[in-house]
Scaffold this active site. Structure first.
Site, PDB file in Angstrom:
ATOM      1  N   GLY A  52       0.638  -1.146   0.063  1.00 38.78           N
ATOM      2  CA  GLY A  52      -0.117  -0.099   0.163  1.00 38.78           C
ATOM      3  C   GLY A  52       0.657   1.062   0.081  1.00 38.78           C
ATOM      4  O   GLY A  52       0.693   2.573   1.418  1.00 38.78           O
ATOM      5  N   HIS A  53       1.816   1.208  -1.049  1.00 35.59           N
ATOM      6  CA  HIS A  53       2.830   2.473  -0.781  1.00 35.59           C
ATOM      7  C   HIS A  53       3.887   1.911  -2.459  1.00 35.59           C
ATOM      8  O   HIS A  53       3.389   1.661  -2.862  1.00 35.59           O
ATOM      9  CB  HIS A  53       3.371   2.348   0.468  1.00 35.59           C
ATOM     10  CG  HIS A  53       4.712   1.060   0.687  1.00 35.59           C
ATOM     11  ND1 HIS A  53       4.590   0.495   1.899  1.00 35.59           N
ATOM     12  CD2 HIS A  53       5.910   0.906  -0.355  1.00 35.59           C
ATOM     13  CE1 HIS A  53       5.081  -0.664   1.155  1.00 35.59           C
ATOM     14  NE2 HIS A  53       6.220  -0.191   0.391  1.00 35.59           N
ATOM     15  N   ALA A  54       4.449   2.940  -2.403  1.00 29.32           N
ATOM     16  CA  ALA A  54       4.947   3.678  -3.507  1.00 29.32           C
ATOM     17  C   ALA A  54       6.345   3.833  -2.654  1.00 29.32           C
ATOM     18  O   ALA A  54       6.351   4.794  -1.832  1.00 29.32           O
ATOM     19  CB  ALA A  54       4.473   4.411  -4.248  1.00 29.32           C
ATOM     20  N   ARG A  99       2.829  -0.143  -4.979  1.00 28.64           N
ATOM     21  CA  ARG A  99       2.336  -2.009  -4.465  1.00 28.64           C
ATOM     22  C   ARG A  99       1.426  -2.108  -3.661  1.00 28.64           C
ATOM     23  O   ARG A  99       1.326  -1.631  -2.711  1.00 28.64           O
ATOM     24  CB  ARG A  99       3.854  -2.492  -4.501  1.00 28.64           C
ATOM     25  CG  ARG A  99       4.386  -2.993  -3.514  1.00 28.64           C
ATOM     26  CD  ARG A  99       5.127  -1.466  -2.583  1.00 28.64           C
ATOM     27  NE  ARG A  99       5.129  -1.203  -4.240  1.00 28.64           N
ATOM     28  CZ  ARG A  99       7.263  -0.849  -4.155  1.00 28.64           C
ATOM     29  NH1 ARG A  99       7.315  -1.793  -3.200  1.00 28.64           N
ATOM     30  NH2 ARG A  99       7.783  -0.561  -4.777  1.00 28.64           N
TER      31      ARG A  99
END
Length: 139
Positions: A52-54, A99
């Site tokens: 839940g991040h990049a 992702r």
């Protein structure tokens, strides 16, 4: 192996087969960055999600050491899903790709090899902020 920093890529790891058990190796020539951190996710409860991040600068290489899970990827334009379920196939996630990891099977273990140490400022944890960053940078 694709050596382009901006490309999401599945990479086959060398597999040494042995009747006593198989072996795969991640060496410096397998992934296009210097390994600076290694960690793994395990005992992920059913229905839970990770990621839940990049990352602004960091690259990662993910391998399902055991079991399986889905990796949902978004590059700012399109979304794709990769199922990782083989310990000799890894997923290269370059800089600037959102992702999410979902659908962990019972006993799944996700190995993560990272191009840098943990730096909180490198994370983009809000999807709308991520999408805005793609519009302003054009990457």
């Amino acid at each position: 192996m694709e050596n382009n920093k901006s490309k999401i890529n599945l990479i086959s790891l060398p597999k040494i087969e042995d009747r006593r058990g198989n072996l795969s190796v991640i060496e410096k020539d397998i992934i296009p960055f210097e390994m600076k951190r290694v960690y793994y996710l395990y005992d992920v409860p059913s229905g839970s999600e990770r990621g839940g991040h990049a990352h602004k600068d960091l690259q990662e290489f993910l391998v399902a050491l055991s079991g399986s899970f889905d990796v949902i990827l978004h590059d700012g334009i399109s979304e794709s899903t990769v199922i990782l379920n083989k310990p000799n196939i890894g997923l290269l996630i370059p800089t600037g790709v959102w992702r999410e990891l979902k659908n962990f099977s019972s006993g799944a273990v996700c190995l993560v090899v990272a191009s840098d140490v943990y730096i909180e400022d490198d994370y983009i944890r809000d999807f709308e902020e991520f999408m805005c960053s793609k519009k302003t940078t054009g990457k």
